[in-house]
Design a protein around this motif. Structure first.
Motif, PDB file in Angstrom:
ATOM      1  N   ARG A  55     -45.764 -40.377 -57.368  1.00 26.70           N
ATOM      2  CA  ARG A  55     -44.456 -39.713 -57.313  1.00 26.70           C
ATOM      3  C   ARG A  55     -44.457 -38.438 -58.155  1.00 26.70           C
ATOM      4  O   ARG A  55     -43.942 -37.413 -57.732  1.00 26.70           O
ATOM      5  CB  ARG A  55     -43.337 -40.630 -57.794  1.00 26.70           C
ATOM      6  CG  ARG A  55     -41.966 -39.915 -57.723  1.00 26.70           C
ATOM      7  CD  ARG A  55     -40.810 -40.742 -58.216  1.00 26.70           C
ATOM      8  NE  ARG A  55     -40.603 -41.975 -57.516  1.00 26.70           N
ATOM      9  CZ  ARG A  55     -39.923 -42.097 -56.364  1.00 26.70           C
ATOM     10  NH1 ARG A  55     -39.433 -41.032 -55.769  1.00 26.70           N
ATOM     11  NH2 ARG A  55     -39.745 -43.277 -55.831  1.00 26.70           N
ATOM     12  N   TRP A  58     -46.071 -35.618 -56.201  1.00 23.14           N
ATOM     13  CA  TRP A  58     -45.217 -35.135 -55.104  1.00 23.14           C
ATOM     14  C   TRP A  58     -44.067 -34.305 -55.676  1.00 23.14           C
ATOM     15  O   TRP A  58     -43.759 -33.233 -55.169  1.00 23.14           O
ATOM     16  CB  TRP A  58     -44.693 -36.291 -54.266  1.00 23.14           C
ATOM     17  CG  TRP A  58     -43.819 -35.827 -53.129  1.00 23.14           C
ATOM     18  CD1 TRP A  58     -42.476 -35.981 -53.022  1.00 23.14           C
ATOM     19  CD2 TRP A  58     -44.236 -35.111 -51.968  1.00 23.14           C
ATOM     20  NE1 TRP A  58     -42.023 -35.411 -51.858  1.00 23.14           N
ATOM     21  CE2 TRP A  58     -43.075 -34.873 -51.190  1.00 23.14           C
ATOM     22  CE3 TRP A  58     -45.466 -34.653 -51.503  1.00 23.14           C
ATOM     23  CZ2 TRP A  58     -43.120 -34.189 -49.972  1.00 23.14           C
ATOM     24  CZ3 TRP A  58     -45.511 -33.971 -50.279  1.00 23.14           C
ATOM     25  CH2 TRP A  58     -44.347 -33.748 -49.534  1.00 23.14           C
ATOM     26  N   ASP A  59     -43.446 -34.795 -56.744  1.00 21.71           N
ATOM     27  CA  ASP A  59     -42.344 -34.059 -57.364  1.00 21.71           C
ATOM     28  C   ASP A  59     -42.805 -32.703 -57.884  1.00 21.71           C
ATOM     29  O   ASP A  59     -42.087 -31.706 -57.757  1.00 21.71           O
ATOM     30  CB  ASP A  59     -41.719 -34.880 -58.491  1.00 21.71           C
ATOM     31  CG  ASP A  59     -40.947 -36.097 -57.983  1.00 21.71           C
ATOM     32  OD1 ASP A  59     -40.694 -36.193 -56.759  1.00 21.71           O
ATOM     33  OD2 ASP A  59     -40.611 -36.959 -58.823  1.00 21.71           O
ATOM     34  N   TRP A  71     -40.921 -38.175 -49.943  1.00 19.81           N
ATOM     35  CA  TRP A  71     -42.356 -38.372 -50.146  1.00 19.81           C
ATOM     36  C   TRP A  71     -43.107 -38.726 -48.880  1.00 19.81           C
ATOM     37  O   TRP A  71     -44.267 -38.355 -48.722  1.00 19.81           O
ATOM     38  CB  TRP A  71     -42.603 -39.442 -51.227  1.00 19.81           C
ATOM     39  CG  TRP A  71     -42.253 -40.833 -50.768  1.00 19.81           C
ATOM     40  CD1 TRP A  71     -41.044 -41.443 -50.849  1.00 19.81           C
ATOM     41  CD2 TRP A  71     -43.125 -41.758 -50.126  1.00 19.81           C
ATOM     42  NE1 TRP A  71     -41.094 -42.704 -50.311  1.00 19.81           N
ATOM     43  CE2 TRP A  71     -42.377 -42.925 -49.858  1.00 19.81           C
ATOM     44  CE3 TRP A  71     -44.464 -41.736 -49.750  1.00 19.81           C
ATOM     45  CZ2 TRP A  71     -42.915 -44.044 -49.233  1.00 19.81           C
ATOM     46  CZ3 TRP A  71     -45.008 -42.849 -49.132  1.00 19.81           C
ATOM     47  CH2 TRP A  71     -44.238 -43.983 -48.872  1.00 19.81           C
ATOM     48  N   ARG A  74     -45.338 -36.450 -46.742  1.00 18.80           N
ATOM     49  CA  ARG A  74     -46.749 -36.255 -47.065  1.00 18.80           C
ATOM     50  C   ARG A  74     -47.621 -37.078 -46.132  1.00 18.80           C
ATOM     51  O   ARG A  74     -48.807 -36.868 -46.014  1.00 18.80           O
ATOM     52  CB  ARG A  74     -47.007 -36.645 -48.541  1.00 18.80           C
ATOM     53  CG  ARG A  74     -48.469 -36.620 -48.946  1.00 18.80           C
ATOM     54  CD  ARG A  74     -49.032 -35.210 -48.849  1.00 18.80           C
ATOM     55  NE  ARG A  74     -50.445 -35.174 -49.146  1.00 18.80           N
ATOM     56  CZ  ARG A  74     -51.391 -35.047 -48.219  1.00 18.80           C
ATOM     57  NH1 ARG A  74     -51.084 -34.958 -46.956  1.00 18.80           N
ATOM     58  NH2 ARG A  74     -52.657 -35.004 -48.575  1.00 18.80           N
ATOM     59  N   LEU A  79     -46.356 -44.953 -52.156  1.00 20.15           N
ATOM     60  CA  LEU A  79     -45.890 -44.111 -53.254  1.00 20.15           C
ATOM     61  C   LEU A  79     -46.008 -44.938 -54.525  1.00 20.15           C
ATOM     62  O   LEU A  79     -45.499 -46.064 -54.582  1.00 20.15           O
ATOM     63  CB  LEU A  79     -44.432 -43.707 -53.030  1.00 20.15           C
ATOM     64  CG  LEU A  79     -43.791 -42.874 -54.134  1.00 20.15           C
ATOM     65  CD1 LEU A  79     -44.429 -41.485 -54.205  1.00 20.15           C
ATOM     66  CD2 LEU A  79     -42.296 -42.765 -53.905  1.00 20.15           C
TER      67      LEU A  79
END
Length: 153
Positions: A55, A58-59, A71, A74, A79
């Protein structure tokens, strides 16, 4: 060191829509049930049966491109939160009580990421930020909230 599975997603066909689920069966020959990427081809090694993304990565990519996409865009299967995915092929990951994955390589971003947001391909490229690919060594059931950790024995 342990983290938590914060999300599970799959897609039934190439370029098909992602479906988020709370529980999944994972098998040696099929990866995550219902995910087309998990099926091990005859004679294949299954190097990309299950994909994982952190996470925090991604953030960070979203911040870099000034977007707020979910997410699963992707196209990863799992995740993870509170866990630094190992960047060493061969590392074994235990999820819950039964599932064991082996990291095979980083998940390189594809052109689809750039179509989602300009600059996303580059934002996901460094330092395995795009996630990790894995093969299934032991199957079972996983659920959102399961613990993920490096298997040491």
């Amino acid at each position: 060191m342990a983290g938590v599975i914060a999300g599970i997603a799959r897609h039934g066909r190439a370029k098909g829509p992602m479906e988020t689920i709370d529980r999944a069966e994972v098998s040696l020959d099929g990866g995550i049930a219902g995910d087309h990427r998990g099926v091990r081809k005859p004679g294949g090694y299954g190097r990309r049966q299950v994909t994982l993304i952190e996470r925090i990565d991604w953030d960070a990519a979203m911040a870099e491109v000034a977007r707020d996409l979910p997410w699963w865009e992707r196209r990863a299967n799992l995740l993870v939160e509170g866990f630094d995915l190992p960047q060493v092929p061969g590392t074994r990951l235990r999820i819950g009580a039964d599932v064991m994955l082996e990291v095979t390589r980083d998940t390189e971003p594809c052109h689809r990421m750039e179509a989602l947001a300009p600059g996303l391909f580059a934002a996901l490229s460094p330092d395995w930020r795009g996630g990790a690919c894995s093969r299934v060594l032991a199957g079972g059931t996983i659920v959102v909230g399961d613990i993920i950790r490096i298997e040491t024995s």
